[in-house]
Write a protein that holds these residues in place. Sequence first.
Motif, mmCIF file in Angstrom:
data_model
loop_
_atom_site.group_PDB
_atom_site.id
_atom_site.type_symbol
_atom_site.label_atom_id
_atom_site.label_comp_id
_atom_site.label_asym_id
_atom_site.label_seq_id
_atom_site.Cartn_x
_atom_site.Cartn_y
_atom_site.Cartn_z
ATOM 1 N N ALA A 10 22.754 31.705 25.003
ATOM 2 C CA ALA A 10 23.806 30.758 25.368
ATOM 3 C C ALA A 10 23.803 30.482 26.874
ATOM 4 O O ALA A 10 23.987 29.333 27.302
ATOM 5 N N ALA A 11 23.591 31.509 27.672
ATOM 6 C CA ALA A 11 23.623 31.354 29.136
ATOM 7 C C ALA A 11 22.464 30.513 29.651
ATOM 8 O O ALA A 11 22.627 29.729 30.587
ATOM 9 N N PRO A 21 28.802 30.843 28.368
ATOM 10 C CA PRO A 21 29.332 29.711 29.134
ATOM 11 C C PRO A 21 30.860 29.647 29.171
ATOM 12 O O PRO A 21 31.434 29.323 30.216
ATOM 13 N N GLN A 22 31.519 29.975 28.088
ATOM 14 C CA GLN A 22 32.984 29.883 28.068
ATOM 15 C C GLN A 22 33.654 30.961 28.919
ATOM 16 O O GLN A 22 34.860 30.884 29.175
ATOM 17 N N GLN A 58 32.112 31.937 32.016
ATOM 18 C CA GLN A 58 31.600 31.833 33.379
ATOM 19 C C GLN A 58 32.747 31.516 34.330
ATOM 20 O O GLN A 58 33.654 30.773 33.996
#
Length: 183
Positions: free
Chosen positions: A30-31, A99-100, A102
């Motif tokens: 995801a990252a 991401p959610q 970060q």
Amino acid sequence: MRRTGHLWRTRSEREGSAEDQASIRRILEAAFGTDAEADLVDELRDEQTHWISRYSVLGFTAAIPDSEFETSAAAYALLHRCTVGGQPGLMLAPTGVLPQHQGEGAGTAVIEAVLELAREDGEPFVLVYGYPHYYPRFGFRPASKLGITADWADQTEALQVRVLDEDALLPSGKVELPAAYKV
């Protein structure tokens, strides 16, 4: 930087835990938007001379302060063996945050945790090849100032070192990475 007041708990990957390995893969894919970093971790895990399970660290939001309760993993950082001028060292790579999450401190939590583990173990230094404007907050500085270089480092300023033991005699020379990097 977005802050949500999360409390972050960190712990080392449980050796042989399929759940932890799946979490690490999920975070890194995801990252980075690719499976390359997750595949790198899997390959490093298979290279026992470079893998130190204690230095494979996950970060979790702590829903209740000081509790043992963990939500799903949101961040990851790894230190693995490399060499500098033929002497053993540690490399910080890869690190990633869902991401959610970060901008919430998750990345800072896992990086600080893994660096502290290495310092506690008496490791003299850690290298990173990453954003020159990000890693100095963790005490990293240009490795070239200590005579540390790498043929694969296209951006000289991105190769950085964090000295963990100021009394240690640090090696100089070229950084050699594990075969998993294919460099």
